[in-house]
Design an enzyme around this catalytic site. Structure first.
Site, PDB file in Angstrom:
ATOM      1  CD  GLU A 152      -2.400  -0.860   2.423  1.00  0.00           C
ATOM      2  OE1 GLU A 152      -3.151  -0.747   3.493  1.00  0.00           O
ATOM      3  OE2 GLU A 152      -3.377  -2.620   2.812  1.00  0.00           O
ATOM      4  CG  ASN A 193      -0.729  -7.133  -0.888  1.00  0.00           C
ATOM      5  OD1 ASN A 193      -1.161  -8.064  -1.715  1.00  0.00           O
ATOM      6  ND2 ASN A 193      -1.187  -7.087  -0.086  1.00  0.00           N
ATOM      7  CG  HIS A 229      -9.825  -5.449   0.752  1.00  0.00           C
ATOM      8  ND1 HIS A 229     -10.415  -6.647   1.568  1.00  0.00           N
ATOM      9  CD2 HIS A 229      -8.486  -5.310   0.889  1.00  0.00           C
ATOM     10  CE1 HIS A 229      -9.083  -7.395   2.379  1.00  0.00           C
ATOM     11  NE2 HIS A 229      -7.827  -6.620   1.973  1.00  0.00           N
ATOM     12  CD  GLU A 259      -4.887  -7.432   1.737  1.00  0.00           C
ATOM     13  OE1 GLU A 259      -5.180  -6.619   2.178  1.00  0.00           O
ATOM     14  OE2 GLU A 259      -3.679  -7.533   2.289  1.00  0.00           O
ATOM     15  CG  ASP A 261     -12.825  -9.009   2.146  1.00  0.00           C
ATOM     16  OD1 ASP A 261     -13.113  -8.290   1.043  1.00  0.00           O
ATOM     17  OD2 ASP A 261     -12.298  -8.816   3.563  1.00  0.00           O
TER      18      ASP A 261
END
Ligand code: NAG
Length: 429
Positions: A152, A193, A229, A259, A261
């Site tokens: 990030e 990432n 996400h 990651e 979801d």
């Protein structure tokens, strides 16, 4: 919360395998991916019903420690290293034969204040980064298939986040971190990432530039992690997701959803919402399946009970593949069916490719075979996994050795034997 009975657990496990179509990781592997995995966290490992699902490597062949490899845990004060909590997760994964994605090394968040509030010269902060990475990556050397080296670094508008690393070192901290990680574990796949880079736009372009910056500085970068996400109904289209993955692959890096979801922005959800959520998960899985260098998909936990969403986004949630009662949602079955279809298609594509290769060329071709270095769970030696049907004579431990349409090796290297998992997939165990 912890009152699940044994009967409920058994039911959940059975329901996760409807019609015995195969579990997510075994189907992903049969479709040519390296893994389908999940994040987890230390506190969750005392929940036996949850652990019974998590530990099944046919379901989740890869584990990411959700928190306890982060800097605040591993170097809480300067030069004081602590891997006790991270080791709990890595030991769990290894005991269950699961690949590890290790997470993470350089990030503005969950960073102890001795780093973020220090007043550093460029040389001092470089030493701090090098010492942190040398210790942590060295501690886990041989255990991590991949490391999220920098996490990030970007704001949503594509500018660099003004954290201590950027403020002191500019973009030079990127190659510094990647070089340090490579020095400490030459076999680990090293990733950048981030989130909101999964779809086209200023942030995705800036992430492409990060890859180019690292490469131009002569540092190794092997992959880009797309956190994934997403929001039900607001997930990018499979076409956009695929195009963005391909734009990174064009820079000669692997890609992965790291990651995943898909949360509801308001609750309660209804049947139409669950159907939309299934389609959204399907778009992401479909994009990874469409790109051969997309090595795998990791969900940011599989059980709503342990999702990070409700505590971070008030009033939102139900983002995972399983409800809190460990029953699989429609999204689970969507993912499963896409992986199963790709597993079948992969088998027929490899056989026709092999035939056309024989007919059209007399010179040896090697481009179809991608090898990935990975550490075995029981020793510090490395082995090679083939992600395409490679014309080797024997299949290594964990590798595919049979299944409908399989054209690769059917004999396992000693001492392993080929065991049928389902119609599409047999594995050397
Ligand atoms: C699990 O929870 C969901 C959501 O509340 C519900 O729809 C489903 O029927 C439950 N399944 C079982 C087996 O209890």
């Amino acid at each position: 919360m912890h009152l699940l009975t044994k009967a409920t657990t058994a039911t959940a496990v059975l329901l996760a395998i409807p019609g015995v179509q195969g579990n997510l990781n075994q189907l992903a592997k049969a479709a040519g991916k390296l893994y389908f995995g999940s994040a987890t966290d230390n506190s969750e490992l005392s929940d036996s019903a949850y652990v019974n699902v998590l530990k099944n490597k046919d379901e989740f062949g890869q584990i990411t420690p959700g928190n306890t490899q982060k800097w605040q845990y591993t170097e809480p004060s300067n030069g004081v290293f602590d891997y006790t909590q991270g080791d709990v997760i890595t030991n769990f994964a290894e005991a269950n034969g699961q690949i590890l994605r290790c997470h993470n090394l350089v990030w503005h968040n969950q960073l102890p204040s001795w780093v973020s509030s220090g007043s550093w010269t460029a040389a001092q902060l470089t030493d701090v980064i090098n010492a942190h990475i040398a210790s942590e990556v060295g501690h886990y050397k041989g255990q991590c298939y991949a490391w999220d080296v920098v996490n990030e670094a970007l704001n949503d508008d594509g500018t660099f986040r003004a954290d201590v690393f950027y403020n002191v070192l500019g973009t030079s901290y990127l190659p510094i971190a990647f070089k340090a990680a490579a020095a400490a574990d030459p076999d680990a796949r090293l990733y950048y990432n981030d989130y909101n880079i999964e779809y086209s736009g200023a942030k995705a372009t800036a992430a492409l530039n990060i890859v180019k910056t690292i490469q131009a500085a002569g540092a190794p970068i092997h992959g880009v992690g797309f956190q994934g996400h997403f929001i039900v109904g607001g997930t990018p289209s499979q076409t956009d997701l695929t195009n963005v993955l391909n734009s990174f692959v064009a820079l000669d890096v692997d890609v992965a959803y790291t990651e995943l979801d898909v949360r509801f922005s308001s609750l309660p959800a209804n049947a139409a919402g669950y159907a939309q959520q299934a389609n959204d998960y399907g778009a992401v899985v479909g994009a990874c399946l469409a790109v051969s260098r997309c090595v795998g998909i990791t969900v940011w936990d599989f059980d709503d009970k342990y999702s990070w969403i409700p505590s971070t986004f008030s009033g939102q949630g139900e983002a995972c593949l399983y409800w809190q009662n460990l029953t699989a949602k429609p999204a689970y079955y969507k993912v499963q069916s896409l992986l199963a279809a790709a597993a079948t298609a992969t088998s027929s594509v490899s056989s026709s490719t092999a035939i056309s290769t024989i007919k059209t060329t007399s010179t040896p071709t090697t481009t179809l075979v991608t090898t990935i270095s990975k550490t075995t769970v029981t020793s510090s030696t490395t082995k090679t996994i083939t992600t395409a049907a490679a014309p080797t004579k024997t299949a290594a431990h964990w590798d595919q050795c049979g299944g409908n349409g399989w054209t690769g090796p059917t004999v396992c290297a000693s001492p392993y034997t080929c065991k049928k998992q389902n119609d599409w997939y047999s594995q050397c165990l």
